[in-house]
Design a protein around this motif. Structure first.
Motif, mmCIF file in Angstrom:
data_model
loop_
_atom_site.group_PDB
_atom_site.id
_atom_site.type_symbol
_atom_site.label_atom_id
_atom_site.label_comp_id
_atom_site.label_asym_id
_atom_site.label_seq_id
_atom_site.Cartn_x
_atom_site.Cartn_y
_atom_site.Cartn_z
ATOM 1 N N ALA A 73 0.806 -1.222 0.000
ATOM 2 C CA ALA A 73 0.000 0.000 0.000
ATOM 3 C C ALA A 73 0.840 1.274 0.000
ATOM 4 O O ALA A 73 0.368 2.334 -0.423
ATOM 5 C CB ALA A 73 -0.939 0.001 1.208
ATOM 6 N N CYS A 74 2.093 1.174 0.476
ATOM 7 C CA CYS A 74 2.937 2.378 0.515
ATOM 8 C C CYS A 74 4.328 2.130 -0.067
ATOM 9 O O CYS A 74 5.221 2.976 0.082
ATOM 10 C CB CYS A 74 3.045 2.903 1.946
ATOM 11 N N ALA A 75 4.534 1.008 -0.729
ATOM 12 C CA ALA A 75 5.862 0.659 -1.254
ATOM 13 C C ALA A 75 6.225 1.508 -2.465
ATOM 14 O O ALA A 75 5.357 1.926 -3.247
ATOM 15 C CB ALA A 75 5.902 -0.817 -1.630
ATOM 16 N N ALA A 76 7.523 1.755 -2.631
ATOM 17 C CA ALA A 76 8.032 2.443 -3.813
ATOM 18 C C ALA A 76 7.972 1.500 -5.012
ATOM 19 O O ALA A 76 7.980 0.279 -4.843
ATOM 20 C CB ALA A 76 9.479 2.882 -3.572
ATOM 21 N N PRO A 77 7.930 2.059 -6.228
ATOM 22 C CA PRO A 77 7.860 1.203 -7.420
ATOM 23 C C PRO A 77 8.949 0.140 -7.466
ATOM 24 O O PRO A 77 8.687 -1.005 -7.855
ATOM 25 C CB PRO A 77 7.983 2.204 -8.569
ATOM 26 N N ARG A 78 10.174 0.490 -7.088
ATOM 27 C CA ARG A 78 11.259 -0.501 -7.137
ATOM 28 C C ARG A 78 11.005 -1.654 -6.158
ATOM 29 O O ARG A 78 11.407 -2.791 -6.416
ATOM 30 C CB ARG A 78 12.606 0.171 -6.838
ATOM 31 N N GLU A 79 10.332 -1.351 -5.041
ATOM 32 C CA GLU A 79 10.000 -2.406 -4.085
ATOM 33 C C GLU A 79 8.917 -3.332 -4.637
ATOM 34 O O GLU A 79 8.954 -4.542 -4.414
ATOM 35 C CB GLU A 79 9.529 -1.792 -2.767
#
Length: 227
Positions: A73-79
């Motif tokens: 829900a709050c992860a960065a695109p790379r994650e």
């Protein structure tokens, strides 16, 4: 392995005076390692919407969607990219691949992307394509030229190639004949046995009864039914 807590989703209709539609509120449940949870509910209840939020295709308005150590829900695109490569597999109803790539390479790609030796990855792809009755004469061709049923089976082979710790399955047995349906159910059983946490949509009730440890009615999370 998968933790969903107080997840909500809205859609904004920009072509209709930016009206905001509330489609889900308060979705909360967990899926343990080795467990298969089936999402149920009427058409339009939000089953596919919830799956897409878990995979990171849709952004949740509120809440926590944790897969392993990653909060989608709050992860960065790379994650999100790393999660999809290593941890979270998704078998959708439709095959989406780069044209002109051979079927064998399409199925092996998830393994190659995590550093699996090429011949080992190809052996796994060959085994899955054989189990799913894709003729060897087709392995060197692009699956974009195949029939709908053949594309579905290639998609399933690709989704099960890597031993993902978590899996999302969207109608994996839809439109399959009895032989291939049985193979897919065996693949799901094998994934559960090795500890994969699985969330699935199964309109095929006998298939759902075979693989699901429990069911969650997504209709309970629609705003009109949330207390």
């Amino acid at each position: 392995m998968i933790h969903i807590e107080n997840v909500s989703k809205t859609f904004t209709l920009h072509n209709q005076s930016s009206a905001v539609i509330r489609v889900m509120e308060g979705a909360t449940f967990d899926v343990a390692k080795g467990e298969c949870v089936a999402l149920t509910g009427d058409s339009g209840a939000g089953k596919s919407t919830l799956m897409r939020m878990i995979y990171g295709n849709y952004l949740a308005a509120t809440g926590t969607i944790r897969v392993g150590e990653t909060d989608v829900a709050c992860a960065a695109p790379r994650e999100i990219i790393a999660l999809r490569r290593q941890t979270l597999g998704y078998v959708s109803q439709f095959l989406r691949v780069v044209p002109r790539v051979a079927t064998l390479d399409v199925v092996a790609e998830p393994l190659l992307s995590v550093g699996c030796p090429r011949e080992q990855a190809l052996d796994r792809a060959r085994d899955l394509l054989t189990r799913l009755n894709i003729p060897q004469t087709l392995w060197g061709l692009s699956p974009t030229t195949f029939s709908g049923g053949e594309q579905q089976r290639v998609n399933i082979a690709r989704g099960f190639a890597h031993t993902y710790p978590a899996l999302l399955l969207d109608e994996p047995t839809a439109s399959l004949d009895a032989t291939n349906r049985a193979t897919v159910l065996s693949l799901i059983d094998e994934a559960k046995a090795r500890g994969a946490a699985i969330i699935g949509i199964f309109h095929d009730k006998p298939a759902r009864d075979h693989v699901a440890d429990r069911e969650i009615d997504v209709s309970a999370f629609t705003p009109a039914k949330v207390a």
